[in-house]
Write an enzyme that holds these catalytic residues in place. Structure first.
Site, PDB file in Angstrom:
ATOM      1  N   PRO A 150       0.819  -1.217   0.000  1.00 36.01           N
ATOM      2  CG  PRO A 150      -0.915  -1.613   1.519  1.00 36.01           C
ATOM      3  CD  PRO A 150       0.426  -2.147   1.084  1.00 36.01           C
ATOM      4  CE1 TYR A 151       6.211   5.301   1.608  1.00 30.64           C
ATOM      5  CE2 TYR A 151       7.450   3.611   0.431  1.00 30.64           C
ATOM      6  CZ  TYR A 151       7.346   4.901   0.910  1.00 30.64           C
ATOM      7  OH  TYR A 151       8.372   5.790   0.706  1.00 30.64           O
ATOM      8  N   GLY A 152       3.720   1.695  -1.504  1.00 34.55           N
ATOM      9  CA  GLY A 152       4.115   1.922  -2.889  1.00 34.55           C
ATOM     10  C   GLY A 152       2.993   2.491  -3.727  1.00 34.55           C
ATOM     11  CB  THR A 154       0.481   6.231  -0.846  1.00 36.16           C
ATOM     12  OG1 THR A 154       1.740   5.870  -0.246  1.00 36.16           O
ATOM     13  CG2 THR A 154      -0.642   5.466  -0.175  1.00 36.16           C
TER      14      THR A 154
END
Length: 316
Positions: A150-152, A154
């Site tokens: 999920p970080y990637g 964003t």
């Protein structure tokens, strides 16, 4: 000559504080802002700021960027280095994802929206190799991003917002995809910092999987130089890989740490973590050609410098 003015978001962080110091040395007046988000100990971020706060050309505000009036702030500066974000691959799953959306996407959109009506000459945004997901060899910017966390997701969304605002409104924005930046002040949740601290203190090091996963490592000074090159280049609406001169496996990193500390690492083997790419490998040809980026620091020199800083930080 009029002194150039720069805004650095996330200026109490690893890259933001080091970049702010470099800008001051280059003759900039620097406006730093940081929300001191809870991803690691506030005291470490305050230590990063100590040298900056004594410089009369550095102005600091503790503000939550989610509630900031960017219009007023952008009226003061010529260039923006947007380093602020909520980092971390493994912590971006589940309920915390909303925080990643707020800090990494919505803040970036608010900054770009304000920039539409400003006289800012360039916005340099920090992105991440996490947008790619896994890599099997040298990877350039033409490869379709496939984030595995999920970080990637964003960080990719923030990049695409930058390209959109550049194409539609002419906002002069560039995004830099960092590949595992290391060196003094590295975040305590990052591998080098944790590995060095644990080797020096005799604590076990957690190794996820077989340790043969590899990373392209970028020394902090090279990452900072890339920001300055991007800020002064004529390009806009582009993304660039920012890698280093060394690509090693986790096992090779551990061996280097043992050599430079004179200590044997205690290893604790754990299962692979979801969202961790197996390999990262930067093709930096585009940054070389369009920005003049030429990384200089090799892994051994960078590790030695970071070991000295961690020793001092924890009195080890």
């Amino acid at each position: 000559m009029k002194r150039k003015r720069a805004l650095v978001t996330g200026s109490a962080g690893f890259i933001g504080s080091t970049l702010s110091e470099r800008l001051l040395r280059e003759g900039y007046e620097v406006y730093g802002i940081d929300a001191f988000v809870h991803n690691y100990d506030r005291r470490l971020k305050e230590q990063n700021l100590q040298g900056l706060l004594t410089n009369p050309q550095f102005h600091f505000w503790e503000r939550d960027l989610r509630c900031l009036d960017f219009d007023e702030l952008l009226s003061r500066v010529d260039v923006v280095f947007h380093q602020a974000a909520l980092p971390g691959v493994r912590t971006s799953w589940g309920a915390q994802f909303q925080e990643y959306v707020d800090h990494n996407i919505l803040v970036t959109q608010a900054l770009l929206e304000a920039a539409k009506h400003s006289h800012v000459q360039k916005i340099v945004c920090a992105s991440s190799s996490s947008v790619y997901g896994g890599m099997s060899g040298p990877t350039d910017e033409t490869v379709t991003p496939q984030p595995v966390s999920p970080y990637g997701v964003t960080k990719l969304a923030a990049e695409q917002l930058g390209q959109l605002y550049a194409n539609v409104f002419g906002v002069p924005v560039v995004s830099l995809r960092y590949f595992t930046v290391f060196g003094p002040r590295q975040r305590p949740d990052m591998a080098f910092h944790k590995f060095i601290k644990n080797v020096l203190s005799g604590e076990p090091i957690d190794i996820y999987g077989d340790g043969e996963q590899s990373r392209d490592f970028t020394f902090i000074d090279d990452a900072v130089t890339a920001n300055l090159l991007a800020a002064t280049s004529p390009v806009a609406g582009e993304v660039f890989n920012i890698g280093g001169v060394s690509q090693l496996t986790v096992n090779e990193v551990i061996a280097l740490l043992e050599t430079h500390t004179g200590k044997t690492a205690l290893l604790r083997r754990l299962p692979e973590q979801p969202g961790d790419p197996r390999h990262t490998f930067a093709d930096i040809s585009k940054a070389r050609q369009q920005l003049g980026y030429d990384p200089q620091f090799d892994i051994e020199k960078g590790i030695w410098l970071q070991i000295q800083q961690v020793r001092s930080l924890y009195n080890l």
